[in-house]
Design a protein around this motif. Structure first.
Motif, short mmCIF file in Angstrom:
data_model
loop_
_atom_site.label_atom_id
_atom_site.label_comp_id
_atom_site.label_asym_id
_atom_site.label_seq_id
_atom_site.Cartn_x
_atom_site.Cartn_y
_atom_site.Cartn_z
N PRO A 1 0.80 -1.23 0.00
CA PRO A 1 0.00 0.00 0.00
C PRO A 1 0.84 1.29 0.00
CG PRO A 1 -0.17 -1.12 2.11
CD PRO A 1 0.58 -2.04 1.20
N ASN A 2 2.07 1.24 0.49
CA ASN A 2 2.90 2.45 0.50
C ASN A 2 3.24 2.90 -0.92
OD1 ASN A 2 2.85 2.49 3.27
ND2 ASN A 2 4.83 1.48 3.49
N ILE A 3 3.56 1.93 -1.79
CA ILE A 3 3.84 2.27 -3.20
C ILE A 3 2.59 2.85 -3.84
CG2 ILE A 3 4.37 1.29 -5.46
CD1 ILE A 3 6.19 -0.73 -3.99
N THR A 4 1.48 2.19 -3.59
CA THR A 4 0.21 2.66 -4.16
C THR A 4 -0.14 4.04 -3.62
OG1 THR A 4 -0.51 0.37 -4.31
CG2 THR A 4 -2.20 2.06 -4.51
N ALA A 5 0.12 4.28 -2.35
CA ALA A 5 -0.19 5.59 -1.77
C ALA A 5 0.65 6.68 -2.44
CB ALA A 5 0.06 5.57 -0.27
N LEU A 6 1.93 6.39 -2.73
CA LEU A 6 2.78 7.37 -3.41
C LEU A 6 2.29 7.61 -4.84
CD1 LEU A 6 5.22 9.23 -3.19
CD2 LEU A 6 6.64 7.34 -3.99
N LEU A 7 1.94 6.53 -5.53
CA LEU A 7 1.39 6.68 -6.87
C LEU A 7 0.07 7.45 -6.83
CD1 LEU A 7 2.15 3.16 -8.39
CD2 LEU A 7 3.29 5.33 -8.90
N LEU A 8 -0.72 7.18 -5.81
CA LEU A 8 -1.98 7.90 -5.64
C LEU A 8 -1.72 9.39 -5.42
CD1 LEU A 8 -5.05 7.85 -5.35
CD2 LEU A 8 -4.74 7.27 -2.94
N LEU A 9 -0.66 9.70 -4.67
CA LEU A 9 -0.27 11.09 -4.46
C LEU A 9 -0.02 11.79 -5.80
CD1 LEU A 9 1.93 12.68 -1.87
CD2 LEU A 9 2.73 12.81 -4.20
N TYR A 10 0.74 11.14 -6.67
CA TYR A 10 1.03 11.74 -7.98
C TYR A 10 -0.22 11.79 -8.87
CZ TYR A 10 5.94 11.81 -6.79
OH TYR A 10 7.14 12.07 -6.19
N TYR A 11 -1.05 10.79 -8.75
CA TYR A 11 -2.31 10.79 -9.50
C TYR A 11 -3.20 11.95 -9.06
CZ TYR A 11 -6.87 9.37 -11.19
OH TYR A 11 -8.11 9.36 -11.79
N VAL A 12 -3.33 12.14 -7.77
CA VAL A 12 -4.14 13.25 -7.24
C VAL A 12 -3.54 14.58 -7.68
CG1 VAL A 12 -4.85 14.44 -5.11
CG2 VAL A 12 -5.10 11.96 -5.30
N ALA A 13 -2.23 14.69 -7.66
CA ALA A 13 -1.57 15.93 -8.10
C ALA A 13 -1.88 16.23 -9.56
CB ALA A 13 -0.06 15.83 -7.88
N ALA A 14 -1.74 15.23 -10.41
CA ALA A 14 -2.01 15.43 -11.84
C ALA A 14 -3.48 15.77 -12.06
CB ALA A 14 -1.64 14.17 -12.63
N TRP A 15 -4.36 15.09 -11.35
CA TRP A 15 -5.80 15.36 -11.46
C TRP A 15 -6.10 16.79 -11.04
CZ3 TRP A 15 -8.99 16.55 -7.29
CH2 TRP A 15 -10.34 16.67 -7.60
N ALA A 16 -5.57 17.23 -9.92
CA ALA A 16 -5.84 18.57 -9.43
C ALA A 16 -5.36 19.64 -10.41
CB ALA A 16 -5.20 18.77 -8.05
N ILE A 17 -4.19 19.44 -10.97
CA ILE A 17 -3.65 20.41 -11.94
C ILE A 17 -4.54 20.44 -13.19
CG2 ILE A 17 -1.71 20.87 -13.50
CD1 ILE A 17 0.11 19.83 -11.16
N ALA A 18 -4.92 19.28 -13.68
CA ALA A 18 -5.77 19.23 -14.89
C ALA A 18 -7.14 19.86 -14.62
CB ALA A 18 -5.94 17.79 -15.34
N ILE A 19 -7.75 19.54 -13.50
CA ILE A 19 -9.06 20.11 -13.16
C ILE A 19 -8.94 21.62 -13.00
CG2 ILE A 19 -10.79 20.26 -11.30
CD1 ILE A 19 -11.15 17.83 -13.10
N GLY A 20 -7.89 22.08 -12.36
CA GLY A 20 -7.69 23.51 -12.18
C GLY A 20 -7.57 24.25 -13.51
N ALA A 21 -6.82 23.68 -14.43
CA ALA A 21 -6.67 24.30 -15.75
C ALA A 21 -8.01 24.36 -16.47
CB ALA A 21 -5.65 23.52 -16.57
#
Length: 188
Positions: A89-109
Motif C-alpha cells: 500500500p505504500n507504493i500505491t499511496a505514493l502513486l496515488l499522491l502523484y495521480y491526485v496531483a495530476a488530477w488537481a492540476i488538470a481540473i484547475g486548468a
C-alpha cells in the motif's frame, strides 16, 4: 443553448457535488487513516474487477478480435495493480499522491478555461478561477513535496475538498438564481 444555460439548468448536480466534497473533506479530517485504507481498498477492488472483466472479454473475443492480446495484457496489468495495491500500500499511496496531483492540476486548468468562457456570460466568474488556481497550487505542492507524508496529503486533500466543495456550492447557488431569472424571462 449556451454554456450558462447548460450550467444553470444543472445547478443541483453542482450543489450535490459540492456537498459531497465537503462531507468527504470533513470525514477525512477526523479519520485520515481510515480514509486512506478505504481509498486504497476501493482502488484495489476497481483494479481487480476491471482486470477480470478485461481478461474475460479478451478470452471470449479471441476468435473475432485481432487485438484480444492487448486487452488480455491490460486485464493482467489491472489484476497486478490490484495485488500491488493490497500487498504494497505504500507504493500505491505514493502513486496515488502523484495521480491526485495530476488530477488537481488538470481540473484547475479546465476550471480556469471555463471561467474565461463564462466571463462574458456571468459576473463574478472569479469563483471558478479561484477554484482552478487552488487546484493547480494544490497539485503543484504535492509534486514538489512528495515526502510530506500520506496523512498530510489526506489532510490537504480534505482541506482542498472542503474549499472546493464550498466554492462549488457557492457557484451552484449563483447558477440557481441565474436559472430562476432565465425561467422568468422565458415565461414572460
Amino acid at each position: 443553448m449556451n454554456l450558462t444555460s447548460t450550467l444553470s439548468k444543472n445547478w443541483s448536480l453542482l450543489l450535490v457535488r459540492g456537498i459531497l466534497a465537503v462531507l468527504f473533506g470533513v470525514i477525512t479530517w477526523f479519520a485520515p487513516e481510515a480514509s486512506l485504507q478505504l481509498i486504497l481498498l476501493i482502488f484495489a477492488g476497481y483494479f481487480l474487477v476491471d482486470g477480470i472483466l478485461r481478461v474475460w472479454v479478451a478470452i471470449n473475443s479471441k476468435n473475432v478480435n485481432p487485438f484480444w492480446g492487448l486487452l488480455l495484457v491490460a486485464g493482467l496489468l489491472s489484476i497486478i495493480a490490484a495485488i500491488v495495491t493490497l500487498t504494497a500500500p505504500n507504493i500505491t499511496a505514493l502513486l496515488l499522491l502523484y495521480y491526485v496531483a495530476a488530477w488537481a492540476i488538470a481540473i484547475g486548468a479546465v476550471e480556469i478555461l471555463l471561467a474565461q468562457k463564462l466571463r462574458h456570460e456571468i459576473s463574478n466568474e472569479w469563483i471558478l478561477v479561484l477554484s482552478g488556481v487552488i487546484s493547480i497550487l494544490f497539485g503543484g505542492y504535492l509534486i514538489v513535496n512528495p515526502g510530506a507524508g500520506i496523512i498530510t496529503l489526506l489532510w490537504l486533500v480534505a482541506t482542498y475538498a472542503v474549499i472546493f466543495g464550498s466554492l462549488a456550492i457557492g457557484l451552484a447557488l449563483k447558477l440557481k438564481t441565474l436559472q430562476h431569472t432565465i425561467d422568468e424571462t422565458q415565461n414572460n
